[in-house]
Design an enzyme around this catalytic site. Structure first.
Site, PDB file in Angstrom:
ATOM      1  N   GLY A  39       0.795  -1.226   0.000  1.00 49.56           N
ATOM      2  CA  GLY A  39       0.000   0.000   0.000  1.00 49.56           C
ATOM      3  C   GLY A  39       0.822   1.267   0.000  1.00 49.56           C
ATOM      4  CG  ASN A  46      -6.931   2.853   2.074  1.00 47.26           C
ATOM      5  OD1 ASN A  46      -7.233   2.498   0.932  1.00 47.26           O
ATOM      6  ND2 ASN A  46      -6.595   1.978   3.032  1.00 47.26           N
ATOM      7  CG  PHE A  68      -6.806  -3.003  -5.664  1.00 49.00           C
ATOM      8  CD1 PHE A  68      -6.349  -2.896  -4.364  1.00 49.00           C
ATOM      9  CD2 PHE A  68      -7.375  -4.208  -6.070  1.00 49.00           C
ATOM     10  CE1 PHE A  68      -6.462  -3.972  -3.478  1.00 49.00           C
ATOM     11  CE2 PHE A  68      -7.482  -5.284  -5.199  1.00 49.00           C
ATOM     12  CZ  PHE A  68      -7.038  -5.168  -3.897  1.00 49.00           C
ATOM     13  CB  SER A  77      -8.757  -4.347  -0.643  1.00 45.51           C
ATOM     14  OG  SER A  77      -9.189  -3.012  -0.823  1.00 45.51           O
ATOM     15  CG  ASN A 126     -11.020   0.633   0.060  1.00 49.00           C
ATOM     16  OD1 ASN A 126     -11.980   1.007   0.721  1.00 49.00           O
ATOM     17  ND2 ASN A 126      -9.783   0.624   0.533  1.00 49.00           N
ATOM     18  CB  THR A 127     -12.064  -3.893  -5.132  1.00 51.75           C
ATOM     19  OG1 THR A 127     -10.889  -3.104  -5.352  1.00 51.75           O
ATOM     20  CG2 THR A 127     -12.536  -4.459  -6.460  1.00 51.75           C
ATOM     21  CE  LYS A 157      -2.797  -6.968   4.237  1.00 53.47           C
ATOM     22  NZ  LYS A 157      -1.973  -5.820   3.756  1.00 53.47           N
ATOM     23  CG  ASN A 203      -6.194  -5.361   3.903  1.00 59.04           C
ATOM     24  OD1 ASN A 203      -5.948  -4.180   4.082  1.00 59.04           O
ATOM     25  ND2 ASN A 203      -6.127  -5.913   2.700  1.00 59.04           N
TER      26      ASN A 203
END
Length: 328
Positions: free
Chosen positions: A63, A111, A115, A174, A176-177, A208, A237
């Site tokens: 990141g 955040n 990606f 993540s 964020n996707t 992860k 994460n």
């Protein structure tokens, strides 16, 4: 105590400060960052995992250096390993800005980057120019947001990264996707890991996971990892949860929370993973680690290695050496 230049960096918006930091580390690495600091070479700190010799147990989480622009400079900070990425098969801009927030009162970061990266081919071209490294290079791979076949995206990332990486991390955690975290559940996770296993050649694979998995989810991810020959599990994460202790006005921003408020959850998930695996799957702990004492606590709880990132924002570039010095 604030580190030099912190006030200047905090005067910038977080993403601009991030880019300035990468530029400085890239420049420092290009003129010969001091890779071989005494604390890094202390034999008592060496760790062997998945056939890899780590100079010390403190790694950089993915990141910070998304595009593999500053690997020598980052290793020069004392990290035993630097993990770049997350890298996707095709370049993508990520989510709309603003998408990175400092929660200064909480020593935290939120955040929702999504990606953003130049694509795996561009990053690997940079990696290919690196001279012999005094540290370990991990490459973190993911899927494009608009991909019609995410399993193929991951397998392609693993195949391309394998000749360049000491290890590869499969990032399905993540927040964020959209839909990405669904890949943490079986049978989708088994399909994904089997494809990555087939693509890796002999390169070690790490998985992860998110700290937001419940106990059954952690156990399922561990069983899938062990069934598909994954070499280690990174726990964990960023979190989509929001502790009630947060004081910052940015606390309600969407995205993944990292830093000090993640500490207790990350510890708890490490313990869960240790109990669920029975010690059969090596564990790497991430989340809220900002001192030698916390590093020792994670290692005592069953981690083989640790990873840090957000703590660097608040503690500065000397953090790694402070941690290592406190462990000797």
């Amino acid at each position: 105590m604030a580190y030099p230049f912190r006030s200047a960096l905090f005067a910038l918006d977080p993403e601009t400060a991030h880019r300035a930091t990468i530029a400085a580390l890239r420049a420092w690495g290009s003129i010969g960052a001091p890779f071989a600091a005494k604390s890094v070479l202390d034999e008592s700190l060496r760790v062997r995992l998945a056939g890899i010799d780590f100079p010390n147990p403190v790694g950089l989480a993915a990141g910070l250096d998304k595009n593999a622009e500053a690997v020598p400079g980052l290793l020069g900070l004392g990290f035993g390993a630097v993990e770049v990425g997350t890298l996707t098969p095709r370049p993508q801009p990520g989510n709309p800005k603003p998408r990175l927030f400092r929660l200064v009162e909480d020593e935290a970061v939120i955040n929702r980057m999504g990606f953003n990266n130049d694509g795996i081919d561009a990053a690997l071209a940079r990696v290919g120019t690196l001279k012999r490294r005094a540290g370990v290079l991990g490459i973190n791979v993911g899927a494009n947001k608009d991909s019609a076949d995410r399993v193929t995206d991951y397998a392609e990332g693993v195949r391309k990264a394998a000749p360049h990486a000491d290890y590869i991390t499969i990032n399905v955690s993540s927040p964020n996707t959209p839909g990405l975290r669904d890949l943490q559940s079986r049978p989708a996770l088994d399909e994904l890991l089997a494809a990555c296993d087939a693509a890796r050649d002999k390169t070690p694979l790490f998985l992860k996971i998110a700290p937001d998995l419940d106990r059954a989810g952690v156990e399922g991810a561990i069983r899938a990892a062990m069934d598909n020959r994954i070499d280690a599990l990174i726990v964990s994460n960023t979190t989509i949860s929001r502790p009630g202790s947060l004081r910052s006005s940015f606390a309600t921003e969407t995205g993944g929370l990292s830093g000090a408020p993640l500490r207790e959850l990350a510890r708890a998930k490490l313990v869960e993973a240790r109990e669920a695996s029975g010690g059969a799957l090596p564990l790497i702990s991430a989340g809220g680690i900002d001192s030698a004492d916390e590093t020792k606590r994670r290692l005592d709880a069953g981690a083989v290695l640790v990873q840090i990132y957000s703590a660097l924002v608040y503690k500065g570039p000397g953090l790694v050496h402070d941690i290592l010095a406190g462990m000797r």
